[in-house]
Design a protein around this motif. Structure first.
Motif, PDB file in Angstrom:
ATOM      1  N   SER A  46      43.465  65.563  42.750  1.00  0.00           N
ATOM      2  CA  SER A  46      43.652  64.921  41.447  1.00  0.00           C
ATOM      3  C   SER A  46      42.677  63.754  41.337  1.00  0.00           C
ATOM      4  CB  SER A  46      45.095  64.436  41.284  1.00  0.00           C
ATOM      5  OG  SER A  46      45.362  63.390  42.187  1.00  0.00           O
ATOM      6  N   GLY A  47      42.626  63.173  40.157  1.00  0.00           N
ATOM      7  CA  GLY A  47      41.681  62.080  39.920  1.00  0.00           C
ATOM      8  C   GLY A  47      42.121  60.738  40.450  1.00  0.00           C
ATOM      9  N   GLY A  48      43.393  60.588  40.779  1.00  0.00           N
ATOM     10  CA  GLY A  48      43.874  59.310  41.277  1.00  0.00           C
ATOM     11  C   GLY A  48      43.814  58.203  40.239  1.00  0.00           C
ATOM     12  N   ILE A  49      44.141  58.531  38.976  1.00  0.00           N
ATOM     13  CA  ILE A  49      44.017  57.555  37.892  1.00  0.00           C
ATOM     14  C   ILE A  49      44.948  56.360  38.085  1.00  0.00           C
ATOM     15  CG2 ILE A  49      45.655  58.742  36.384  1.00  0.00           C
ATOM     16  CD1 ILE A  49      42.449  56.982  35.243  1.00  0.00           C
ATOM     17  N   PHE A  50      46.151  56.593  38.605  1.00  0.00           N
ATOM     18  CA  PHE A  50      47.079  55.477  38.806  1.00  0.00           C
ATOM     19  C   PHE A  50      46.583  54.531  39.898  1.00  0.00           C
ATOM     20  CE2 PHE A  50      49.942  58.729  36.929  1.00  0.00           C
ATOM     21  CZ  PHE A  50      50.203  58.042  35.743  1.00  0.00           C
ATOM     22  N   THR A  51      45.908  55.073  40.874  1.00  0.00           N
ATOM     23  CA  THR A  51      45.334  54.230  41.920  1.00  0.00           C
ATOM     24  C   THR A  51      44.194  53.388  41.347  1.00  0.00           C
ATOM     25  OG1 THR A  51      45.874  55.964  43.500  1.00  0.00           O
ATOM     26  CG2 THR A  51      44.396  54.248  44.253  1.00  0.00           C
ATOM     27  N   LEU A  52      43.387  53.981  40.483  1.00  0.00           N
ATOM     28  CA  LEU A  52      42.323  53.220  39.825  1.00  0.00           C
ATOM     29  C   LEU A  52      42.905  52.108  38.961  1.00  0.00           C
ATOM     30  CD1 LEU A  52      39.738  55.904  38.648  1.00  0.00           C
ATOM     31  CD2 LEU A  52      39.392  54.069  40.292  1.00  0.00           C
ATOM     32  N   ILE A  53      43.977  52.413  38.256  1.00  0.00           N
ATOM     33  CA  ILE A  53      44.625  51.397  37.425  1.00  0.00           C
ATOM     34  C   ILE A  53      45.168  50.270  38.302  1.00  0.00           C
ATOM     35  CG2 ILE A  53      46.608  50.978  35.909  1.00  0.00           C
ATOM     36  CD1 ILE A  53      46.093  53.812  34.747  1.00  0.00           C
ATOM     37  N   ALA A  54      45.756  50.619  39.449  1.00  0.00           N
ATOM     38  CA  ALA A  54      46.282  49.598  40.359  1.00  0.00           C
ATOM     39  C   ALA A  54      45.165  48.700  40.882  1.00  0.00           C
ATOM     40  CB  ALA A  54      47.025  50.261  41.517  1.00  0.00           C
ATOM     41  N   ILE A  55      44.017  49.277  41.233  1.00  0.00           N
ATOM     42  CA  ILE A  55      42.873  48.481  41.701  1.00  0.00           C
ATOM     43  C   ILE A  55      42.398  47.559  40.582  1.00  0.00           C
ATOM     44  CG2 ILE A  55      40.444  48.584  42.423  1.00  0.00           C
ATOM     45  CD1 ILE A  55      41.158  51.188  43.924  1.00  0.00           C
ATOM     46  N   ALA A  56      42.315  48.092  39.362  1.00  0.00           N
ATOM     47  CA  ALA A  56      41.866  47.289  38.226  1.00  0.00           C
ATOM     48  C   ALA A  56      42.830  46.138  37.946  1.00  0.00           C
ATOM     49  CB  ALA A  56      41.716  48.170  36.988  1.00  0.00           C
ATOM     50  N   LEU A  57      44.128  46.405  37.959  1.00  0.00           N
ATOM     51  CA  LEU A  57      45.110  45.351  37.696  1.00  0.00           C
ATOM     52  C   LEU A  57      45.096  44.281  38.789  1.00  0.00           C
ATOM     53  CD1 LEU A  57      48.132  47.426  36.332  1.00  0.00           C
ATOM     54  CD2 LEU A  57      46.581  45.923  35.042  1.00  0.00           C
ATOM     55  N   LEU A  58      44.989  44.714  40.032  1.00  0.00           N
ATOM     56  CA  LEU A  58      44.913  43.764  41.142  1.00  0.00           C
ATOM     57  C   LEU A  58      43.674  42.880  40.998  1.00  0.00           C
ATOM     58  CD1 LEU A  58      45.902  42.759  43.933  1.00  0.00           C
ATOM     59  CD2 LEU A  58      44.544  44.599  44.950  1.00  0.00           C
ATOM     60  N   SER A  59      42.540  43.486  40.681  1.00  0.00           N
ATOM     61  CA  SER A  59      41.287  42.742  40.550  1.00  0.00           C
ATOM     62  C   SER A  59      41.323  41.786  39.368  1.00  0.00           C
ATOM     63  CB  SER A  59      40.109  43.706  40.417  1.00  0.00           C
ATOM     64  OG  SER A  59      40.009  44.490  41.581  1.00  0.00           O
ATOM     65  N   VAL A  60      41.880  42.231  38.258  1.00  0.00           N
ATOM     66  CA  VAL A  60      41.983  41.358  37.081  1.00  0.00           C
ATOM     67  C   VAL A  60      42.911  40.178  37.386  1.00  0.00           C
ATOM     68  CG1 VAL A  60      42.932  41.248  34.730  1.00  0.00           C
ATOM     69  CG2 VAL A  60      41.379  43.076  35.358  1.00  0.00           C
ATOM     70  N   GLY A  61      43.999  40.443  38.113  1.00  0.00           N
ATOM     71  CA  GLY A  61      44.900  39.359  38.491  1.00  0.00           C
ATOM     72  C   GLY A  61      44.221  38.315  39.359  1.00  0.00           C
ATOM     73  N   VAL A  62      43.471  38.765  40.353  1.00  0.00           N
ATOM     74  CA  VAL A  62      42.761  37.835  41.228  1.00  0.00           C
ATOM     75  C   VAL A  62      41.671  37.107  40.451  1.00  0.00           C
ATOM     76  CG1 VAL A  62      41.262  37.662  43.257  1.00  0.00           C
ATOM     77  CG2 VAL A  62      43.308  39.084  43.336  1.00  0.00           C
ATOM     78  N   LEU A  63      40.938  37.825  39.604  1.00  0.00           N
ATOM     79  CA  LEU A  63      39.913  37.174  38.781  1.00  0.00           C
ATOM     80  C   LEU A  63      40.536  36.135  37.856  1.00  0.00           C
ATOM     81  CD1 LEU A  63      37.262  39.783  37.608  1.00  0.00           C
ATOM     82  CD2 LEU A  63      36.878  37.654  38.825  1.00  0.00           C
ATOM     83  N   GLY A  64      41.716  36.445  37.325  1.00  0.00           N
ATOM     84  CA  GLY A  64      42.406  35.487  36.464  1.00  0.00           C
ATOM     85  C   GLY A  64      42.738  34.200  37.205  1.00  0.00           C
ATOM     86  N   LEU A  65      43.220  34.350  38.437  1.00  0.00           N
ATOM     87  CA  LEU A  65      43.516  33.161  39.238  1.00  0.00           C
ATOM     88  C   LEU A  65      42.251  32.357  39.530  1.00  0.00           C
ATOM     89  CD1 LEU A  65      46.096  34.599  41.795  1.00  0.00           C
ATOM     90  CD2 LEU A  65      46.536  32.991  39.930  1.00  0.00           C
TER      91      LEU A  65
END
Length: 164
Positions: A46-65
């Motif tokens: 599969s494409g692993g779309i939920f894993t990509l979303i999790a990486i994006a959300l984690l990165s955006v959270g850290v960038l926000g901090l």
């Protein structure tokens, strides 16, 4: 102390991205890996779309901090050292990855397997473009905050207290 917090923060962030990246690579190839990076099962690719979303959300959270430093009215040396710790720690992890694996790319990992545990997480995490972007952004934010602090201190006559 702040430098140490930044170093720990980048290691945790890169390891989390690495775990998610290994999961994504496995899902794309139809493989399931456990936390020790060992193959434990086979599944439909599969494409692993939920894993990509999790990486994006984690990165955006850290960038926000990290980006809070850009808009902070009060700069403190303690916070700026934390940014330096995060950025320089990430660069150090990149150098570690380069010396540990040489020229081997993360794209070959499914066929060759992953390094076990934390070493594999760091290698795959620091190879992820999201992690590289966050680490480089932290260095840019640290430089910007340091320069702004110096400029404001100079305008106030070299006051050594916090800049308000």
């Amino acid at each position: 102390m702040s430098l140490l917090i930044g170093l720990i923060g980048v290691v945790v962030y890169v390891c989390l991205v690495g775990i998610l990246t290994i999961r994504k690579i496995g899902l794309e190839g139809g493989a399931v890996f456990d936390l020790s990076n060992q193959l434990v099962g086979v599944t439909a690719p599969s494409g692993g779309i939920f894993t990509l979303i999790a990486i994006a959300l984690l990165s955006v959270g850290v960038l926000g901090l990290l980006a809070r430093r850009l808009f902070s009215v009060r700069d403190s040396a303690f916070r700026i050292w934390g940014l330096w710790g995060f950025g320089l720690g990430g660069i150090t992890l990149g150098i570690f990855r380069m010396f540990w694996t040489g020229n081997a790319g993360a794209g070959d990992s499914l066929e060759q397997g992953f390094e076990p545990w934390v070493v594999g997480w760091i290698i795959e995490g620091i190879d992820n473009p999201a992690a590289l972007t966050v680490v480089l952004a932290s260095v840019v934010i640290a430089v910007h905050s340091h320069m702004r602090r110096r400029t404001l201190k100079g305008a106030k006559g070299g006051d050594s207290g916090p800049v308000a």
